[in-house]
Design an enzyme around this catalytic site. Structure first.
Site, PDB file in Angstrom:
ATOM      1  N   ASN A 111       0.837  -1.198   0.000  1.00  0.00           N
ATOM      2  CA  ASN A 111       0.000   0.000   0.000  1.00  0.00           C
ATOM      3  C   ASN A 111       0.871   1.246   0.000  1.00  0.00           C
ATOM      4  O   ASN A 111       1.988   1.251   0.520  1.00  0.00           O
ATOM      5  CB  ASN A 111      -0.949   0.002   1.205  1.00  0.00           C
ATOM      6  CG  ASN A 111      -0.364   0.679   2.431  1.00  0.00           C
ATOM      7  OD1 ASN A 111      -0.369   1.915   2.535  1.00  0.00           O
ATOM      8  ND2 ASN A 111       0.173  -0.116   3.354  1.00  0.00           N
ATOM      9  N   GLY A 114      -0.754   6.850   2.041  1.00  0.00           N
ATOM     10  CA  GLY A 114      -0.338   8.206   2.391  1.00  0.00           C
ATOM     11  C   GLY A 114      -1.243   8.880   3.403  1.00  0.00           C
ATOM     12  O   GLY A 114      -1.561  10.071   3.282  1.00  0.00           O
ATOM     13  N   PHE A 115      -1.675   8.120   4.427  1.00  0.00           N
ATOM     14  CA  PHE A 115      -2.488   8.684   5.524  1.00  0.00           C
ATOM     15  C   PHE A 115      -3.770   9.359   5.015  1.00  0.00           C
ATOM     16  O   PHE A 115      -4.106  10.470   5.425  1.00  0.00           O
ATOM     17  CB  PHE A 115      -1.677   9.692   6.350  1.00  0.00           C
ATOM     18  CG  PHE A 115      -0.628   9.101   7.255  1.00  0.00           C
ATOM     19  CD1 PHE A 115      -0.620   7.756   7.578  1.00  0.00           C
ATOM     20  CD2 PHE A 115       0.364   9.914   7.798  1.00  0.00           C
ATOM     21  CE1 PHE A 115       0.349   7.222   8.427  1.00  0.00           C
ATOM     22  CE2 PHE A 115       1.344   9.382   8.651  1.00  0.00           C
ATOM     23  CZ  PHE A 115       1.328   8.031   8.954  1.00  0.00           C
ATOM     24  N   SER A 173       5.661   4.876   8.686  1.00  0.00           N
ATOM     25  CA  SER A 173       5.017   4.668   7.393  1.00  0.00           C
ATOM     26  C   SER A 173       5.963   5.119   6.286  1.00  0.00           C
ATOM     27  O   SER A 173       6.524   6.214   6.357  1.00  0.00           O
ATOM     28  CB  SER A 173       3.720   5.476   7.293  1.00  0.00           C
ATOM     29  OG  SER A 173       3.240   5.458   5.955  1.00  0.00           O
ATOM     30  N   ASN A 175       5.041   5.941   3.350  1.00  0.00           N
ATOM     31  CA  ASN A 175       4.243   6.558   2.288  1.00  0.00           C
ATOM     32  C   ASN A 175       4.020   8.055   2.446  1.00  0.00           C
ATOM     33  O   ASN A 175       3.296   8.661   1.668  1.00  0.00           O
ATOM     34  CB  ASN A 175       2.892   5.839   2.194  1.00  0.00           C
ATOM     35  CG  ASN A 175       3.079   4.367   1.881  1.00  0.00           C
ATOM     36  OD1 ASN A 175       3.853   4.018   1.010  1.00  0.00           O
ATOM     37  ND2 ASN A 175       2.388   3.511   2.621  1.00  0.00           N
ATOM     38  N   THR A 176       4.609   8.658   3.469  1.00  0.00           N
ATOM     39  CA  THR A 176       4.643  10.112   3.594  1.00  0.00           C
ATOM     40  C   THR A 176       6.106  10.517   3.512  1.00  0.00           C
ATOM     41  O   THR A 176       6.922  10.077   4.315  1.00  0.00           O
ATOM     42  CB  THR A 176       4.029  10.571   4.929  1.00  0.00           C
ATOM     43  OG1 THR A 176       2.640  10.198   4.949  1.00  0.00           O
ATOM     44  CG2 THR A 176       4.134  12.068   5.087  1.00  0.00           C
ATOM     45  N   LYS A 207       5.529   3.126  17.076  1.00  0.00           N
ATOM     46  CA  LYS A 207       5.546   2.116  16.002  1.00  0.00           C
ATOM     47  C   LYS A 207       6.759   2.347  15.111  1.00  0.00           C
ATOM     48  O   LYS A 207       6.948   3.447  14.585  1.00  0.00           O
ATOM     49  CB  LYS A 207       4.265   2.182  15.176  1.00  0.00           C
ATOM     50  CG  LYS A 207       4.117   1.026  14.186  1.00  0.00           C
ATOM     51  CD  LYS A 207       2.720   0.980  13.607  1.00  0.00           C
ATOM     52  CE  LYS A 207       2.488  -0.274  12.783  1.00  0.00           C
ATOM     53  NZ  LYS A 207       1.081  -0.373  12.306  1.00  0.00           N
ATOM     54  N   THR A 235       6.500  -4.606  13.797  1.00  0.00           N
ATOM     55  CA  THR A 235       6.907  -3.419  13.065  1.00  0.00           C
ATOM     56  C   THR A 235       5.818  -2.984  12.084  1.00  0.00           C
ATOM     57  O   THR A 235       4.826  -3.688  11.888  1.00  0.00           O
ATOM     58  CB  THR A 235       8.167  -3.703  12.208  1.00  0.00           C
ATOM     59  OG1 THR A 235       7.817  -4.671  11.203  1.00  0.00           O
ATOM     60  CG2 THR A 235       9.311  -4.214  13.044  1.00  0.00           C
ATOM     61  N   ASN A 236       6.096  -1.873  11.419  1.00  0.00           N
ATOM     62  CA  ASN A 236       5.272  -1.412  10.308  1.00  0.00           C
ATOM     63  C   ASN A 236       5.655  -2.184   9.049  1.00  0.00           C
ATOM     64  O   ASN A 236       6.342  -3.194   9.107  1.00  0.00           O
ATOM     65  CB  ASN A 236       5.483   0.106  10.121  1.00  0.00           C
ATOM     66  CG  ASN A 236       4.254   0.801   9.557  1.00  0.00           C
ATOM     67  OD1 ASN A 236       3.568   0.284   8.687  1.00  0.00           O
ATOM     68  ND2 ASN A 236       3.981   2.002  10.053  1.00  0.00           N
TER      69      ASN A 236
END
Length: 347
Positions: A111, A114-115, A173, A175-176, A207, A235-236
């Protein structure tokens, strides 16, 4: 055990675009169309995490119920605790679609959302009216366009602190853009200090990413110890693509699911040698055996998400009940007794 109806539903969902299928799954939960066995617990499964009493140690990872719209039905599916979000101060649409990819051959997903979320005000209003149930936490995020991302985490913490049982600082994350830079020692210490200052009585979790070097893991442990966080989620998702066989393997984003299991469990075990902070094991859990392995590697509790795409919501109660049997088989009176009992295997 997956019912015939659930198997039919899962097969239908797999014919849809993954993000569309996810939306349908949320609506099915809201409509009461998924297995809801209620609380799954036993004297062996009942455990304590960061001061919270959990009926069992199997939790829902953040990202499934991003906007806290399905908390009540989720609390009836057998989870011992639930994490919603991530929430950012302002609503944001996230990254362009397509941004979710199903890697069926690998029992995985990629995925790059992006929040995407409704914003902290809307999400916290839902959390404020959620009613009784298993413990619920919120994953805190930062807006993509923010000039001060560290301050964003504190902003969401203030909005959420009276309405959640825990809050998770998510700096992992992929994705940012540049979000993972906040895992550096000085940046992470400053960010956590800002959140801890405004948390009230709410336990704060951290996290982390699986793609950390041993030195970076040691830095995270050091900062977490000093900051007084109540738990670390390990983990993430990963940026690693080694060994994948599915057609979407080269898509950008975070990889979750079965291929992450070994890498995330090794990070978990290493972390357990560096801190006494309770750890939550996430990454690739798809069975009771997987959950048990994480606990024996050092986790006090576990979370899952991607496996639900392939196994359905009945998997939750199946894992919790199976975990009870495994603890009994090996002579453990409770979850806490099993924590870290086989960590050497992963070091």
């Amino acid at each position: 055990m997956t019912t015939t109806f659930e198997k039919f539903g899962l097969a239908a969902l797999r014919k849809l675009d993954p993000e569309t299928a996810h939306g349908v799954a949320i609506r099915a939960l809201q409509a009461g169309l998924v297995p809801a066995p209620g609380v799954v617990t036993s004297p062996r499964l009942k455990t304590t995490l960061a001061g919270m009493t959990l009926p069992n140690p199997v939790g829902l990872a953040a990202g499934f119920d991003k906007n806290a719209t399905a908390i009540a039905p989720l609390s009836r599916t057998g989870f011992g605790f639930i994490e919603v979000g991530a929430a950012t101060p302002l609503p944001q649409p996230g990254n362009p679609k397509p941004r979710l990819f199903r890697l069926t051959k690998d029992r995985a997903a990629i995925n790059r959302f992006g929040f995407n979320n409704d914003g902290a005000d809307a999400i916290c209003a839902r959390l404020a009216t959620r009613g009784a149930g298993v413990p619920v936490g919120l994953n805190l995020g930062a807006n993509k366009t923010s000039a001060d991302r560290a301050a964003d985490f504190a902003t969401v913490m203030i909005a959420a602190r009276d309405h959640v049982d825990f809050a998770t600082v998510n700096v992992s994350s992929p994705n940012t853009e540049k979000l993972r830079d906040l895992q550096g020692k000085a940046a992470l210490a400053a960010l956590l200090e800002g959140v801890m200052d405004v948390r009230g009585a709410t336990p704060v979790f951290l996290k982390i990413a699986p793609d950390l070097t041993p030195n970076e893991i040691a830095d995270v442990a050091d900062v977490a110890n000093n900051a007084g966080v109540a738990a670390i989620i390990a983990t993430n998702t990963t940026l690693d693509r080694e060994g994948l066989r599915s057609k979407y393997a080269s898509e950008a984003g975070g990889l979750s699911g079965a291929p992450l299991f070994e890498k995330s469990t090794r990070v978990l075990a290493r972390l357990s040698t560096l801190t006494d902070i309770p750890l939550i094991g996430v990454g690739g859990i798809g069975s009771a055996q997987d959950a048990y392995a994480k606990i024996c590697a050092g986790a006090s509790a576990v979370q899952l998400y991607t496996a639900l795409v392939f196994g359905g919501m009945s998997l939750v109660a199946e894992i919790a009940s199976g975990l009870d049997s495994l603890l009994d088989r090996d002579g453990f009176a409770n979850v806490a007794d099993a924590v870290g009992s086989n960590k050497e295997r992963w070091l």
